[in-house]
Design an enzyme around this catalytic site. Sequence first.
Site, mmCIF file in Angstrom:
data_model
loop_
_atom_site.group_PDB
_atom_site.id
_atom_site.type_symbol
_atom_site.label_atom_id
_atom_site.label_comp_id
_atom_site.label_asym_id
_atom_site.label_seq_id
_atom_site.Cartn_x
_atom_site.Cartn_y
_atom_site.Cartn_z
ATOM 1 N N PHE A 137 1.063 -1.650 0.191
ATOM 2 C CA PHE A 137 -0.084 0.400 -0.416
ATOM 3 C C PHE A 137 0.783 1.017 0.057
ATOM 4 O O PHE A 137 1.665 1.580 0.841
ATOM 5 C CB PHE A 137 -0.789 -0.166 1.440
ATOM 6 C CG PHE A 137 -1.842 1.738 0.797
ATOM 7 C CD1 PHE A 137 -2.686 1.564 0.595
ATOM 8 C CD2 PHE A 137 -1.397 2.234 2.201
ATOM 9 C CE1 PHE A 137 -3.413 2.588 0.493
ATOM 10 C CE2 PHE A 137 -2.328 3.517 2.721
ATOM 11 C CZ PHE A 137 -3.256 3.522 1.705
ATOM 12 N N LYS A 187 10.537 2.871 6.201
ATOM 13 C CA LYS A 187 9.790 3.343 7.714
ATOM 14 C C LYS A 187 10.438 2.069 8.986
ATOM 15 O O LYS A 187 10.223 2.679 9.990
ATOM 16 C CB LYS A 187 7.986 2.764 7.371
ATOM 17 C CG LYS A 187 7.148 3.223 8.968
ATOM 18 C CD LYS A 187 6.009 3.284 8.425
ATOM 19 C CE LYS A 187 5.450 3.444 9.213
ATOM 20 N NZ LYS A 187 3.807 3.594 9.807
#
Length: 616
Positions: A137, A187
């Site tokens: 995503f 991340k």
Amino acid sequence: MTEQASGSHHPQPRARSGGAQSATVEHVTGAQSLIRSLEEVGADTVFGIPGGAILPAYDPMMDSARVRHVLVRHEQGAGHAATGYAQATGRVGVCMATSGPGATNLVTPIADAHMDSVPMVAITGQVASKAIGTDAFQEADICGITMPITKHNFLVTKAEDIPRTIAEAFHIASTGRPGPVLVDIAKDALQAQTVFSWPPQLDLPGYRPVTKPHAKQIREAAKLITQAKRPVLYVGGGVLKAGATAELKVLAELTGAPVTTTLMALGAFPDSHPLHVGMPGMHGAVTAVTALQKADLIVALGARFDDRVTGKLDSFAPFAKIVHADIDPAEIGKNRAADVPIVGDAREVIADLVQAVQAEHTDGNAGDYSAWWRDLSRWRDTYPLGYDQPEDGSLSPQQVIQRIGQLAPEDTIYAAGVGQHQMWAAHFIGYERPATWLNSGGAGTMGYAVPAAMGAKAGMPDRTVWAIDGDGCFQMTNQELVTCALNGIPIKVAIINNGALGMVRQWQTLFYNQRYSNTVLHAGPGQETPPNKGTRVPDFVKLSEAMGCVALRCERPEDLDKVIAEANAINDRPVVVDFIVHEDAMVWPMVAAGTSNDEVMAARGVRPDFGDGEDD
């Protein structure tokens, strides 16, 4: 901007040498390490928008006393703001976005900064390292996407690599030929625990920008300058990047050669100086265009022989020998073969040229350009820049821009969008100092002006900043006025509102039999174009007021000075002025695309007559 030049503007990271230098060591997360690194390289302003992948970095940024974050309304605005900040201050501009669409929205300003050699660091979040390549995503391969339009880019998947990467990114962006650098950080690297150590050890094998020019080439160039009869100093944006404007003035006055400054170099040499013959190019001054065509020597300093300057390349400056000085060796000979190629930083090149020309003068070799200046002065007197007032009594866009320049405080910074208003702003505002003219030159990005003005004002809060925008450009990025209003960034915006995509309409008038296909902005298909005082969609005054700005409208020449003075007097909020101007005004002079500069038109139907015998 060289390593030496940029050092005076921006604190650069220092490399450790053999452990002799003590380092700061802290136990932190990767995100904290990122913010600490930005603090250490001297970044004081970041333009950005948070999102999932970059969110870990936003938490420690909240606690930083040294890094100000400006929350923009669109990532493109963040990128152009970083560019405007960099162009106005000379420091590295910084923007930040999340992964996927956040990162891809930065592509246009990154390409823009790349074309105009602007030092910028774009930091993007990326999905977790184990998810990279899985179409996770909001995943996009932003390193792959931006590889052709960055000076360099990095994908960081380990927290311990963050300080070194940030230090390297700022070093690469600001040294040699400046440019944008992208740092894409996974991340999980932002979330992981690590040790922050500063200063880091830079690891950039092979990155050694040449700044010092070769002495033999400098001597050859000086010899050509003193031997020439019709020399021209062709000055590009590299002179501004190198902080070489003082040296340029010395060289010009020493030689007495005419100076032409490109669109990217306005302000590098005072417009009012008697040696300045104007801007060259497709919409350049007749004297500047013709000087290059008739020259027997062109000394190109930090310029790249762009197609907008040369016109049809094989007919450009047919009598001229070329001295080409540039910090990027890839530019030399790319478009026009150089008789004397000089690789080096413009400030060092020009300083060395001054000494070499002085040595030539000492040996009794001084150029005699008196006949050349008789020609140049005649052209300048015969074909000055000018414009006609509309016969119907409406506002002339050229007069609007000229009066803004004349009434603005000293040292005002101007940011322009792209199109007719950009060319008029280049022509009819006087630029006397560097870093007072910001525009999208190479990419020609509509929507550049408002966010670039915002970045410039954020970086130079004590200076007045005017954005000269078109009604087409303004509708692309005007949402950043909300950012300005909420963050105390009081820019001033002049909308040169002719109800059309003006430059495209000009081409349709000249080359498409006045068939105005999809260039009318304030009326729908098949609708009558409303009169100037009719209903306009959008109403820029109401729109600007809704975004927290003071909004004014000017439709009559007799109100012009009063409205501009009112805008100049408001300094606590952004101001937008909707100038309703005549729709048929055109930009002249003009060299039609694909034609020779010899075919320059001073005005519609007016081809300059240079007489006979001047091509000898």
